[in-house]
Design a protein around this motif. Structure first.
Motif, PDB file in Angstrom:
ATOM      1  N   LYS A  11     -21.149 -42.894  34.943  1.00 60.42           N
ATOM      2  CA  LYS A  11     -20.770 -41.487  35.142  1.00 60.42           C
ATOM      3  C   LYS A  11     -21.896 -40.783  35.885  1.00 60.42           C
ATOM      4  CE  LYS A  11     -17.477 -40.682  31.402  1.00 60.42           C
ATOM      5  NZ  LYS A  11     -16.360 -40.488  32.341  1.00 60.42           N
ATOM      6  N   GLY A  12     -21.529 -39.946  36.850  1.00 60.73           N
ATOM      7  CA  GLY A  12     -22.525 -39.248  37.644  1.00 60.73           C
ATOM      8  C   GLY A  12     -23.284 -38.217  36.818  1.00 60.73           C
ATOM      9  N   GLU A  13     -24.589 -38.220  36.942  1.00 57.74           N
ATOM     10  CA  GLU A  13     -25.422 -37.273  36.189  1.00 57.74           C
ATOM     11  C   GLU A  13     -25.677 -36.008  37.002  1.00 57.74           C
ATOM     12  OE1 GLU A  13     -28.981 -38.778  34.406  1.00 57.74           O
ATOM     13  OE2 GLU A  13     -28.046 -40.690  33.869  1.00 57.74           O
TER      14      GLU A  13
ATOM     15  N   LEU B 220     -22.942 -23.445  39.959  1.00 55.83           N
ATOM     16  CA  LEU B 220     -21.994 -23.698  41.054  1.00 55.83           C
ATOM     17  C   LEU B 220     -20.704 -22.909  40.844  1.00 55.83           C
ATOM     18  CD1 LEU B 220     -22.307 -27.552  41.735  1.00 55.83           C
ATOM     19  CD2 LEU B 220     -23.550 -25.655  42.791  1.00 55.83           C
ATOM     20  N   ARG B 221     -20.229 -22.872  39.600  1.00 55.78           N
ATOM     21  CA  ARG B 221     -18.999 -22.122  39.317  1.00 55.78           C
ATOM     22  C   ARG B 221     -19.222 -20.618  39.592  1.00 55.78           C
ATOM     23  NH1 ARG B 221     -15.537 -25.684  37.456  1.00 55.78           N
ATOM     24  NH2 ARG B 221     -16.140 -27.331  35.997  1.00 55.78           N
ATOM     25  N   LYS B 222     -20.379 -20.124  39.205  1.00 52.08           N
ATOM     26  CA  LYS B 222     -20.709 -18.711  39.409  1.00 52.08           C
ATOM     27  C   LYS B 222     -20.777 -18.390  40.905  1.00 52.08           C
ATOM     28  CE  LYS B 222     -24.099 -15.313  37.744  1.00 52.08           C
ATOM     29  NZ  LYS B 222     -25.347 -15.150  36.964  1.00 52.08           N
ATOM     30  N   TRP B 223     -21.419 -19.277  41.667  1.00 49.02           N
ATOM     31  CA  TRP B 223     -21.538 -19.048  43.106  1.00 49.02           C
ATOM     32  C   TRP B 223     -20.169 -19.105  43.780  1.00 49.02           C
ATOM     33  CZ3 TRP B 223     -26.043 -23.081  43.911  1.00 49.02           C
ATOM     34  CH2 TRP B 223     -27.165 -22.648  43.202  1.00 49.02           C
TER      35      TRP B 223
ATOM     36  N   SER C  48     -26.461 -35.339  51.786  1.00 47.77           N
ATOM     37  CA  SER C  48     -27.256 -36.383  51.136  1.00 47.77           C
ATOM     38  C   SER C  48     -27.332 -37.601  52.034  1.00 47.77           C
ATOM     39  CB  SER C  48     -26.613 -36.769  49.800  1.00 47.77           C
ATOM     40  OG  SER C  48     -27.260 -37.893  49.239  1.00 47.77           O
ATOM     41  N   SER C  49     -28.403 -38.383  51.868  1.00 42.50           N
ATOM     42  CA  SER C  49     -28.526 -39.634  52.627  1.00 42.50           C
ATOM     43  C   SER C  49     -27.543 -40.677  52.094  1.00 42.50           C
ATOM     44  CB  SER C  49     -29.960 -40.164  52.564  1.00 42.50           C
ATOM     45  OG  SER C  49     -30.384 -40.290  51.227  1.00 42.50           O
ATOM     46  N   GLY C  50     -27.056 -40.489  50.869  1.00 39.92           N
ATOM     47  CA  GLY C  50     -26.003 -41.347  50.345  1.00 39.92           C
ATOM     48  C   GLY C  50     -24.700 -41.044  51.064  1.00 39.92           C
ATOM     49  N   SER C  51     -23.845 -42.034  51.205  1.00 38.16           N
ATOM     50  CA  SER C  51     -22.597 -41.856  51.941  1.00 38.16           C
ATOM     51  C   SER C  51     -21.717 -40.786  51.304  1.00 38.16           C
ATOM     52  CB  SER C  51     -21.822 -43.167  52.002  1.00 38.16           C
ATOM     53  OG  SER C  51     -21.334 -43.507  50.717  1.00 38.16           O
ATOM     54  N   VAL C  52     -20.815 -40.232  52.115  1.00 46.66           N
ATOM     55  CA  VAL C  52     -19.867 -39.236  51.602  1.00 46.66           C
ATOM     56  C   VAL C  52     -19.062 -39.840  50.453  1.00 46.66           C
ATOM     57  CG1 VAL C  52     -17.752 -37.964  52.145  1.00 46.66           C
ATOM     58  CG2 VAL C  52     -19.706 -37.850  53.699  1.00 46.66           C
ATOM     59  N   GLU C  53     -18.673 -41.115  50.587  1.00 50.46           N
ATOM     60  CA  GLU C  53     -17.917 -41.759  49.512  1.00 50.46           C
ATOM     61  C   GLU C  53     -18.733 -41.793  48.216  1.00 50.46           C
ATOM     62  OE1 GLU C  53     -15.311 -45.733  48.452  1.00 50.46           O
ATOM     63  OE2 GLU C  53     -16.952 -45.950  49.868  1.00 50.46           O
ATOM     64  N   ALA C  54     -20.017 -42.162  48.328  1.00 48.67           N
ATOM     65  CA  ALA C  54     -20.877 -42.217  47.135  1.00 48.67           C
ATOM     66  C   ALA C  54     -21.030 -40.827  46.512  1.00 48.67           C
ATOM     67  CB  ALA C  54     -22.247 -42.795  47.498  1.00 48.67           C
ATOM     68  N   GLN C  55     -21.141 -39.801  47.355  1.00 45.76           N
ATOM     69  CA  GLN C  55     -21.239 -38.430  46.860  1.00 45.76           C
ATOM     70  C   GLN C  55     -19.997 -38.052  46.057  1.00 45.76           C
ATOM     71  OE1 GLN C  55     -21.968 -35.693  50.118  1.00 45.76           O
ATOM     72  NE2 GLN C  55     -23.245 -37.176  51.174  1.00 45.76           N
ATOM     73  N   LYS C  56     -18.829 -38.365  46.627  1.00 44.83           N
ATOM     74  CA  LYS C  56     -17.578 -37.998  45.968  1.00 44.83           C
ATOM     75  C   LYS C  56     -17.373 -38.768  44.672  1.00 44.83           C
ATOM     76  CE  LYS C  56     -15.119 -36.365  50.068  1.00 44.83           C
ATOM     77  NZ  LYS C  56     -13.982 -36.566  51.001  1.00 44.83           N
ATOM     78  N   LEU C  57     -17.845 -40.003  44.630  1.00 41.93           N
ATOM     79  CA  LEU C  57     -17.760 -40.782  43.390  1.00 41.93           C
ATOM     80  C   LEU C  57     -18.621 -40.145  42.301  1.00 41.93           C
ATOM     81  CD1 LEU C  57     -17.910 -44.437  44.775  1.00 41.93           C
ATOM     82  CD2 LEU C  57     -15.977 -43.377  43.599  1.00 41.93           C
ATOM     83  N   LEU C  58     -19.828 -39.744  42.675  1.00 44.42           N
ATOM     84  CA  LEU C  58     -20.750 -39.148  41.698  1.00 44.42           C
ATOM     85  C   LEU C  58     -20.169 -37.861  41.116  1.00 44.42           C
ATOM     86  CD1 LEU C  58     -24.604 -38.747  42.196  1.00 44.42           C
ATOM     87  CD2 LEU C  58     -23.234 -37.034  41.007  1.00 44.42           C
ATOM     88  N   PHE C  59     -19.734 -36.946  41.991  1.00 51.81           N
ATOM     89  CA  PHE C  59     -19.252 -35.651  41.514  1.00 51.81           C
ATOM     90  C   PHE C  59     -17.823 -35.707  40.979  1.00 51.81           C
ATOM     91  CE2 PHE C  59     -22.693 -34.289  44.424  1.00 51.81           C
ATOM     92  CZ  PHE C  59     -23.438 -33.565  43.505  1.00 51.81           C
ATOM     93  N   GLY C  60     -17.059 -36.675  41.444  1.00 50.32           N
ATOM     94  CA  GLY C  60     -15.685 -36.815  40.963  1.00 50.32           C
ATOM     95  C   GLY C  60     -15.605 -37.490  39.607  1.00 50.32           C
ATOM     96  N   ASN C  61     -16.683 -38.181  39.232  1.00 44.72           N
ATOM     97  CA  ASN C  61     -16.733 -38.912  37.950  1.00 44.72           C
ATOM     98  C   ASN C  61     -18.013 -38.570  37.207  1.00 44.72           C
ATOM     99  OD1 ASN C  61     -14.390 -41.103  38.373  1.00 44.72           O
ATOM    100  ND2 ASN C  61     -15.547 -40.953  40.277  1.00 44.72           N
TER     101      ASN C  61
ATOM    102  N   GLU D  44     -19.827 -34.123  33.568  1.00 43.31           N
ATOM    103  CA  GLU D  44     -19.171 -32.819  33.365  1.00 43.31           C
ATOM    104  C   GLU D  44     -17.720 -32.850  33.841  1.00 43.31           C
ATOM    105  OE1 GLU D  44     -20.512 -30.219  31.935  1.00 43.31           O
ATOM    106  OE2 GLU D  44     -22.647 -30.716  31.861  1.00 43.31           O
ATOM    107  N   GLY D  45     -17.203 -34.041  34.148  1.00 46.17           N
ATOM    108  CA  GLY D  45     -15.829 -34.152  34.630  1.00 46.17           C
ATOM    109  C   GLY D  45     -15.758 -34.176  36.152  1.00 46.17           C
ATOM    110  N   ASP D  46     -14.579 -33.945  36.696  1.00 47.29           N
ATOM    111  CA  ASP D  46     -14.369 -33.958  38.137  1.00 47.29           C
ATOM    112  C   ASP D  46     -14.818 -32.617  38.725  1.00 47.29           C
ATOM    113  OD1 ASP D  46     -13.522 -34.085  40.745  1.00 47.29           O
ATOM    114  OD2 ASP D  46     -11.493 -34.752  40.280  1.00 47.29           O
ATOM    115  N   LEU D  47     -15.877 -32.660  39.538  1.00 46.99           N
ATOM    116  CA  LEU D  47     -16.453 -31.437  40.100  1.00 46.99           C
ATOM    117  C   LEU D  47     -16.113 -31.248  41.578  1.00 46.99           C
ATOM    118  CD1 LEU D  47     -20.035 -31.769  38.538  1.00 46.99           C
ATOM    119  CD2 LEU D  47     -18.063 -30.534  37.619  1.00 46.99           C
ATOM    120  N   LEU D  48     -15.287 -32.124  42.128  1.00 45.48           N
ATOM    121  CA  LEU D  48     -15.030 -32.077  43.571  1.00 45.48           C
ATOM    122  C   LEU D  48     -14.388 -30.774  44.015  1.00 45.48           C
ATOM    123  CD1 LEU D  48     -13.882 -35.740  44.300  1.00 45.48           C
ATOM    124  CD2 LEU D  48     -16.091 -34.673  44.820  1.00 45.48           C
TER     125      LEU D  48
END
Length: 257
Positions: free
Chosen positions: A124-126, A135-138, A149-162, A165-169
């Motif tokens: 699970k993404g930390e 982020l919600r407030k902003w 990020s230097s990590g791929s877009v796919e890796a970014q979406k995996l981290l925040f999507g999983n 805190e749940g799916d943050l995408l």
């Protein structure tokens, strides 16, 4: 480090991941060891799938380019026994990771392994505790939120999507990786602003890396350095050159008019 009010005119926030939204240790102590510990089992379980075979072929092509490097680990051709090939891939992946290499072939396999791990709930993404409420407030203040990020877009979406805190995408308008350019080059930040559809001065960039902050600032962006436990120590000169925060709670945004 006190609170920082976002300058008038800022309509977008661009966020780094490691050391900014997410502990550096997540990648170093969770994601990379997962690859090292599970690559053999993953290859055995996915060997007959087209995607896996494509990953192996890309690693083999990379290995052919690497043959002159010190400690080079070859990958047997398709005429070899499957177990021999798999062991060669495992050894090659371990060798590349020991050198902290970022080859496209290695990143491709890692991305597919992490995708499977996230989907299975093994990873699970930390994110830091202060990140999601901020982020919600902003977003409620009509700020547009982006990741770079230097990590791929796919890796970014995996981290925040999983994430833990749940799916943050849903919080983000878009994602950028180094296909737009290096994070250390000003031109990359100009390209991002163009893609967003605004001026660089309308963007606030949050990062823990002063070289990235310097490049973004030279491009005309507003920058803030995020100081987190485990991040690289800042020099006195660096501390004096940029606004500093250790929590997203310290950033005050006004509603975008």
């Amino acid at each position: 480090m006190g609170s920082i009010t976002v300058p008038a005119g800022v309509t977008s926030v661009l966020l780094d991941i490691e050391g900014t939204t997410t502990p550096i240790t997540f990648v170093k102590d969770i994601l990379f060891p997962y690859i090292q510990d599970n690559v053999k089992e993953y290859l055995q379980n996915h060997w007959t799938k087209e995607e896996c075979q494509e990953d192996v072929q890309q690693l083999r092509l990379q290995a052919e380019k690497d043959h002159a490097l010190n400690g080079f680990v070859p990958i047997p051709g398709n005429e070899a026994e499957v177990e021999q090939i798999i062991q060669g891939v495992v050894d090659n992946v371990h060798w590349q990771m020991s050198l902290d290499r970022k080859t496209t072939a290695l990143k491709q396999l890692q991305g597919h392994m992490w995708r499977a791990a996230y989907a299975a709930g093994q990873v699970k993404g930390e994110v830091y505790d202060d990140v999601v409420p901020a982020l919600r407030k902003w977003k409620e203040a009509d700020m547009k939120l982006y990741i770079f990020s230097s990590g791929s877009v796919e890796a970014q979406k995996l981290l925040f999507g999983n994430s833990i805190e749940g799916d943050l995408l849903e919080l983000f308008q878009g994602h950028f990786d180094t296909t737009v350019g290096s994070k250390l080059e000003s031109e990359s930040y100009r390209k991002i602003a163009d893609h967003i559809g605004c001026s660089t001065e309308n963007v606030l960039f949050l990062t823990d890396v002063t070289k990235e902050a310097k490049a973004a600032k030279e491009a005309g962006m507003n920058v803030v350095i995020v100081v987190r436990p485990g991040n690289a120590a800042l020099t006195d000169e660096e501390k004096a050159s940029y606004p500093l925060i250790n929590s997203f709670k310290q950033i005050n945004v006004n509603s975008v008019q």
